[in-house]
Design a protein around this motif. Structure first.
Motif: not given
Lengths: 501, 1036
Positions: B571, B601, B651
């Protein structure tokens, strides 16, 4: 000083901007962006569509919705899972658990088949293989649509893969439109495929067989005046089409045929799935490293977690049968309709279990165990892991379709008598009227194809639900799952289905 | 920042002194020494001749000399953290000054995100943890030490096991599916770990902990700020001081309460037989075999000796499994050795920590090595560099044999003879804890490296650039092997699991401070990026021909029985932020902050979120009309409002994610792929995979009213805060129509509110040179309320007969209660409220049972009497949802603490009390405890509290029978210390202390300990520990 500040800001902006971007890159899983690139992926995607069958939601629904709900099968008293008590007792509603589970799992199969169909065009490969894959995907889609339309009537007809939230909602299609789609998809599939027997896969013969069943359903529904099948043009035309397609299976190929090996249990032995009867069945193997579908457990007796044995008619023992949950029980009244000489009753059903010394452990008085899904060689070391699988379509089924479509005719008698003789029964009384002959085929189907997921459909297409099951609600169509009604503004609850008799 | 100001000041003073010495002839030479209250010299203290700019600084031995113009002048002595003193010289030329600690230092600087601010200038709700108060505790993790130390911070710790964490909440929870843990920032590095499990930082190295609670404080962390922020600053060296310190702690742990096990096998057998008899089952303890095991009769048990075989010798006796499983006491050693110091240009702090902890379960061990190094170097007058490194290594041997509830009639070894092997009731009996402990391998090793470099450049006076680059690298490897004899389906199962994460961030911000007359500005602006990556892989082998190599040779397992997996999660976050602090006349304070966050995300349509906040404050005590009242030393109202986000989103949910499955193609199992992947939970498969293109952060707006009060020369300080947190765009599952072939997707829809009040009182009741008494009180009360979580159709909201609308919160309760409707999210109720039947004692007659609407076995005497809430005359315990309602919730009415600090000369004493009041606990062990089973209902002794024993009652029914009051008051820490210095041995400071943790708990709760997880469900487990720590600290 100002220029310093500007310099710093610039330097840092250059240094750090562009180090990251906010694009999310998938790792270790596929998305619509990185799949369907080559022929192998097309086949993998197709097999993913087949794998929709291998879930409990499908397995259990397959038996719960079409067999448990009828006169041939009883439920273990108090067994509530998947709405079984409601189904067995016909107190179903749109909230019955099995409806949502099976409905959804069928659409999962459809969506995966659509995914193959939608993406196949872009992939370049051998046209024969490509056609085969397209044909199988169309077959799978039709398979699900055909079961769904017979269970629920008007359903959403999914013609494209669901890829975005916006695709989620769709309208219901009329029963007529659904059948039209099934027939056109299947005819296309039949033309694309070759006769090609592979474990768990459909081929040209399977498409022919399914087409014959579709036409037979239309024919008999029209002939017996089943509600909501009024639109069918002519019963006779439909019987003719059914006979034509079933005839291709019976007369035009040699890959599949009757299993005449003498032991009826061979047809159901999961280790003998290359038998002549096996047109289309679920892919499974005893060496399942991932999960055991536990399908045989649903039929088998409970023996305090100890394996036990069956004593077979030839005096041999089937060893190490896994202890089961005894949920699906053969109805004793139905069992009583078997001819006592019928090998099917003798070889495929029992009410006694034994220990290794042939000492009886238990004998059941009010129900009978069906052994069709008993793997005679389960992996005893591994929690009784077994290879039992659903036989979706077998030769005898299509032979009886052919017989019923042909009516009282030499061709019809040949098929029925072949099955009766194999079971140790004499020929069917010759010279019956079409009506009585078809009635005899109806009974034969029950004895031959019991617990193979057909009974409810037989009752519905011959308008016998009320006769056999009593004055029940939802006799001809189950209600759509409540969540489908709630979440799709295009659908309203169709209470009128309740009143169909 | 502060340090540098001091340096500049000192240089400035030095230059002035120098100049004055040239310009003016000096009259009087004064020499002196500065000591602290313990008589230790204090270097670096400012000494200024009052009314002049003539001054000096004490040296490393606390000595100073100063030339003053007037032998009868006055010296002003000041040092951060101590009261400013004025010393009239009265002609003396040699003086000794004893500094008095200032507990209410208004000059104190508080770390806020991306900078510092004078404590008196804070406009938001920021709490500072007094790290010196918690220093004596034995804790390997910071989270364990903070319980009750800050109002509004709720910490639940449910286990004393090494490696166990605690849950940390600031001002309640506001997310159903995302994280509710505050962001932890270590020296400016936003950390992926939550505080409850933070093991990488040795608490000894922490200089300060600040808790940012309201939006004004936390909005500078934008999409990571909604759960509050905890800032941790590590210690650096002090200028002019070079010291070596050694801190040693030895902790002894024992269980704080008795184990609940059968001490009397005859009573156990009686109860078991009665349970089976009442359930029409077969009695076990009749002196016969059952499934191959000989169960002695009650008579045989009462004799104390019984045979294993029916006619065998009577050699067996009771096994106390708690003695087999647990250590009598467990010891934890904790030693830190370090050195710190520095001069004008270089400051450093180096420390090494070794932590060796025994779990209370035999064989359960935890070792940790921690190295911390920080160096700060002034490169040029206006440029400094700082490097921090934490290296943390842990080794854990896991507990593998813990089932102390095993039947006490079973021996450990066959015929009690270890040579004959472990006793098992059968081939499938894998439960003997001693056997498990001896044979199963389970261990793990972790390595964490956290490193950061800070570059600080004062470009022009007042304008500073700070640039930080931080990196964390963490790995863990776990080894597991279960031998053939303990694996049911395989001949041995071995595995190796690998975990790796790395996190890097770069923070760059400019700060400009400027004063124009009465206007004081501080402007900060910056940008940052963060990248977090987590990799996992593992391999499992099954079926080995020998156990000898355990998991060392997985390639020797059966070829068709190997499993491998690997995964990666990555992420990224990019942000721009800024803050303006403005004060007018040092009376009116204003703060604005804003941050824009872009996250990988978030969905394509919501990549960037904007989080502004503002606060105003008025130092009313600076106004003459308030000051004239002579009451307030501080009277400072604060108001803040702002927005923060919670980006605790999993995510890849914005992707059309495909799933995998295996299918048999007739020759082999093949991995196949396509649309739809399987989510977790529940009996049936749930399918996900429709991309949530609009996925975004949960948004929290927060309004805060605060009041800071100071009385009696600031010896009494009171902080009161009221807040209202309103969280919208709640991340939740949306149900999809089944014809879509998907079950769920994540959407931002829903509302949760938290409102509450926090009070902190600090009172220095007595502070003479010798004696000090300073109590501290914290109080917090939070009301959590679920406002909106979607509709019946798209969220599965269920409406009951009593107007409750709820969704099921926990899908794993089916195996406890036969139903998942246990914890619910109900509209208007706190999260995780309990849902079930009401009860009214125990049925005494069949008539009573039938009258209550019960039927069959449930209406018999000795059964729990469930209440027919809807009054329809029927209570059906199986399918009936008609008679259930909200029966409790785990949210406390309030949490409070009281800390009593005493100092007398060189002794100090503190007692810390922590209390939780008014929370409900779902006690799943109720009536499972031996003492309660003995109080069962019988026809002869009819109980109105407990039902009869019956083995065929089926699943326990969720009801208020299991809901108990979880309030408790704990004497959590008592500490007694002595601090001195021994000059002969060159020991600048020596401290010896004893600290006792969990000394006493007052509660009505019947289980081992009322402190349960945030869901309020008590699972039994084992008693909590009471520990005594003996510590010695040396500073050379």
């Amino acid at each position: 000083m100002k220029k310093y500040i500007i310099l710093i800001v610039l330097a840092l902006a250059i240094a750090f901007n562009g180090c990251t971007d906010l694009e999310e890159v998938p790792y270790g899983f596929y998305t619509d962006e990185n799949f369907y690139q080559n022929p192998e992926e097309a086949e993998i995607a197709l097999l993913y569509a087949y794998s929709a069958f291998t879930f409990n939601e499908y397995h259990r629904g397959y038996f719960d919705l079409a067999s448990l709900s009828t006169d041939v099968m009883d439920n273990k008293p108090g067994e509530l899972q998947n709405g079984r008590t409601e189904l067995d007792g016909w107190t179903v509603s749109s909230n019955t658990e099995a409806f949502r589970n099976f409905f959804k799992q069928s659409y999962i199969g459809i969506n995966r088949a659509n995914a193959v169909i939608d993406n196949l065009e872009e992939i370049e490969f051998d046209p024969v293989e490509k056609d085969q894959i397209l044909g199988e995907a169309l077959f799978l889609k039709s398979w699900h649509n055909f079961i769904l339309v017979r269970l629920f009537g008007e359903i959403p007809l999914r013609t494209k893969m669901v890829t975005e939230e916006i695709d989620v909602q769709t309208e219901l299609s009329s029963i007529e439109d659904i059948y039209a789609a099934i027939i056109s998809d299947l005819e296309l599939a039949e033309g694309k495929m070759t006769i090609n027997r592979r474990h768990g896969r459909a081929d040209k013969v399977a498409a022919q067989g399914l087409l014959s069943k579709v036409y037979l359903t239309l024919a008999s529904s029209k002939a017996t005046g089943v509600p909501r099948y009024e639109w069918v043009s002519s019963a006779d035309d439909m019987y003719a089409s059914a006979a034509e397609w079933a005839g291709k299976v019976i007369n035009d190929q040699s890959e599949y045929g009757f299993d005449m090996s003498g032991n009826i249990r061979n047809i159901f032995n999961p280790n003998m799935d290359d038998g002549p009867e096996h047109i289309f069945f679920e892919a499974n193997d005893v060496s399942d490293p991932v999960q055991n579908p536990d399908m045989n457990d649903l039929f088998l007796a409970y023996a305090y977690y100890n394996p036990y044995n069956f004593l077979e008619t030839d005096g041999t023992m089937t060893h190490n049968v896994t202890t089961g949950w005894e949920i699906y029980r053969t109805n004793p009244d139905f069992f009583a309709t078997f001819d006592p000489q019928d090998k099917r009753a003798i070889e495929l059903y029992t009410d006694k279990i034994y220990d290794d010394d042939t000492v009886e452990i238990a004998s059941f008085t009010n129900w009978i165990i069906c052994k069709k899904y008993v793997d005679p060689s389960p992996d005893a070391e591994n929690w009784g892991r077994n290879g039992s699988k659903i036989l979706f379509m077998r030769y005898s089924d299509i032979a009886l379709v052919y017989a019923e479509a042909m009516g009282s005719s030499p061709e019809g008698y040949t098929q029925v008598n072949a099955i009766r003789n194999r079971s140790g029964l004499p020929d069917l009384t010759p010279g019956l009227s079409d009506e009585v002959f078809r009635e005899a085929v109806f009974d034969e189907r029950a004895w031959e194809l019991n617990f193979e997921g057909h009974r409810l459909f037989e009752l519905r297409r011959t308008r016998k639900v009320v006769e056999k099951l009593g004055d029940v609600d939802y006799a001809y169509f189950y209600p759509l799952p409540q969540s489908e009604i709630d979440l799709n503004p295009n659908i309203t609850g169709d209470e009128e289905k309740k009143g169909l008799r | 920042m502060k340090n540098r100001f001091n340096q500049l000041k000192r240089i400035f003073l030095f230059l002035f002194t120098f100049m004055f010495s040239i310009i003016h002839a000096q009259d009087v030479q004064i020499s002196g020494k500065v000591l602290d209250q313990n008589g230790n010299p204090v270097p670096g203290v400012n000494i200024v001749e009052k009314g002049t700019v003539n001054g000096t600084i004490s040296d490393i031995n606390g000595n100073f000399t100063i030339s003053t113009a007037d032998a009868y002048g006055t010296l002003t002595i000041s040092y951060v953290g101590y009261l400013k003193q004025e010393l009239p010289l009265e002609g003396k030329t040699n003086v000794t000054i004893t500094l008095v600690e200032d507990f209410q230092d208004l000059g104190e600087v508080v770390v806020i995100g991306y900078g510092t601010v004078k404590k008196s200038d804070i406009t938001g709700a920021v709490s500072v943890v007094k790290t010196e108060e918690i220093a004596d505790q034995s804790a390997s993790k910071i989270g364990d030490m903070l319980q009750g130390r800050v109002a509004g911070l709720q910490i639940n710790k449910t286990s004393d096991d090494p490696n166990s964490g605690s849950s940390v909440r600031i001002r309640g929870a506001s997310s159903l599916t995302g994280s509710n843990s505050p962001l932890v920032v270590i020296d400016g590095f936003p950390f992926s770990n939550d505080l409850g499990g933070l093991k990488q930082i040795n608490p000894e190295n922490i200089a300060s902990i600040e808790v940012l609670k309201d939006a004004s404080a936390s909005a500078i962390y934008g999409s990571q700020g909604a759960n509050g922020v905890i800032l941790i600053t590590t210690k650096t060296g002090k200028e002019g001081v070079s010291q070596i310190y050694v801190k040693n702690q030895t902790t002894f742990g024992t269980f704080a309460s008795e184990f609940d096990v059968w001490r009397d096998p005859a009573l156990m057998a009686t109860i078991s037989n009665e349970r089976n008899r009442n359930g029409n089952g077969k009695e076990l303890y009749v002196g016969d075999y059952e499934l191959g095991i000989y169960y002695p009769s009650i008579e045989e048990l009462e004799s104390g000796m019984w045979p294993l075989e029916k006619d065998g010798p009577a050699i067996y006796s009771y096994t106390d499994w708690t003695k087999e499983v647990f250590r009598d006491y467990n010891i934890t050693e904790n030693i830190t050795i370090g050195a710190n110091g520095g001069d004008e240009n270089t400051k450093y702090n180096l420390s090494f920590n070794y932590w060796d902890e025994q779990g209370n379960v035999k064989q359960h061990d935890y070792e940790r090595f921690n190295v911390f190094a920080t160096v700060e170097q002034k490169v040029k007058e206006n440029i400094s560099l700082k490097f921090n490194t934490h290296i943390n290594i842990t080794d854990t041997k896991n507990a593998t044999g813990t089932s102390y509830g095993r039947n006490p009639i079973f021996p450990v070894y066959i015929e009690n003879n270890p040579l004959l092997g472990y006793y098992r009731t059968g081939e499938a009996d894998n439960d003997n804890p001693v056997m498990r402990r001896d044979l199963i391998l389970s261990k793990s090793r972790t390595l964490d490296l956290i490193s950061s470099g800070l570059f600080s450049w004062e470009i022009i006076p007042g304008l500073t650039l700070n640039s930080t680059f931080s990196y964390k690298y963490g790995t863990s490897v776990s080894d597991n092997y279960t031998p053939d004899v303990l694996t049911e389906s395989y001949e041995g199962v071995g595995s190796i699991g690998n975990y790796l994460d790395y996190n890097l961030s770069s923070e760059n911000f400019l700060t400009y401070r400027k004063q124009f007359g009465e206007h004081n500005f501080s402007i900060m602006g910056g940008w940052t990026f963060e990248r977090y990556t987590q990799r996992t892989s593992g391999m499992t082998g099954r079926d080995f021909f020998s156990d000898a190599l355990q998991n060392e040779a997985l390639d020797l397992s059966a070829t068709d029985n190997r499993l491998i997996y690997n995964g990666l999660v990555s992420t990224g976050l990019e942000s721009v932020y800024g803050r303006l602090n403005y004060s007018l006349k040092d009376k009116y304070l204003l703060t604005f902050t804003a941050r824009a966050d872009g996250s990988t995300k978030f969905g394509d349509n919501y990549k960037w979120g904007f989080f502004p906040s503002g606060a105003v404050s008025w130092k009313a005590h600076q106004e003459d009309f308030i000051a004239d009242l002579g009451i307030f030393n501080e009277l400072k109202p604060r108001i803040s409002y702002g927005f923060t986000g919670n980006q605790g989103v999993s995510p890849y949910q914005t992707k059309a994610r495909y799933g995998e499955r295996l299918i048999w193609d007739g020759a082999e199992w093949r991995s196949v792929i396509g649309p739809g992947y399987i989510g977790s939970g529940g009996r049936f498969t749930t399918w996900w995979g429709i991309p949530s293109r609009d996925l975004r952060w949960e948004s929290t707006s927060q309004l805060n009213f605060g009041l800071d009060l100071g009385f009696i020369d600031n010896r009494l300080k009171v902080n009161v805060d009221y807040y209202f947190k309103h969280t919208t765009d709640l991340l939740r599952r949306k149900i999809l129509p089944p014809s879509s072939s998907y079950d769920f997707m994540m959407v931002n829809d829903g509302i949760i509110n938290n409102r509450g009040i926090e009070i902190m009182v600090d009172y220095v009741a007595v502070n003479t040179g010798d004696f000090m008494f300073a109590p501290t009180i914290t109080f917090s009360k939070n009301r959590n309320s679920v406002i909106d979580i979607g509709t019946a159709a798209d969220a599965g909201l269920i409406e009951d007969n009593f107007g409750n609308e709820y969704i099921i919160a926990n899908n794993n309760m089916e195996w406890v209660f036969g139903s998942n409707i246990v914890s619910v999210y109900a509209l208007g109720q706190p999260m995780l409220s309990f849902y079930g039947f009401r009860t009214d004692g125990i049925i005494q007659t069949v008539e009573e049972g039938l009258e209550a609407g019960l039927s069959g076995a449930a209406a018999q005497p000795g059964e729990i009497k469930y209440v027919d809430l809807n009054g329809d005359g029927v209570v059906d315990l199986d399918g009936d949802t008609e008679d259930r309602e909200i029966i409790g919730n785990p949210e406390p009415d309030f949490i409070g603490s009281l800390n009593l600090n005493f100092k007398y000369k060189k002794f100090d004493f503190s007692a810390f009390l922590y209390g939780v009041y008014g929370n409900d606990v779902l006690d799943t062990q109720k009536f499972g405890r031996t003492s309660e089973q003995a109080q069962r209902w019988t026809p002869d002794v009819p109980s109105d509290e407990f039902p009869s024993l019956r083995n065929n009652r089926g699943w326990p029914v969720v009801s208020d029978f299991y809901i108990v009051d979880g309030s408790y008051l704990r004497l959590q820490n008592v500490s007694l210390g002595y601090t001195t210095s021994i000059k002969k041995l060159n020991i600048a400071s020596l401290r010896v202390y004893v600290n006792i943790y969990n000394l006493a708990t007052i509660t009505k709760f019947a289980g081992y300990d009322p402190e349960v997880g945030v869901d309020g469900i008590y699972w039994g487990g084992k008693p909590r520990q009471r520990t005594a720590t003996i510590g010695v600290n040396f500073t050379f």
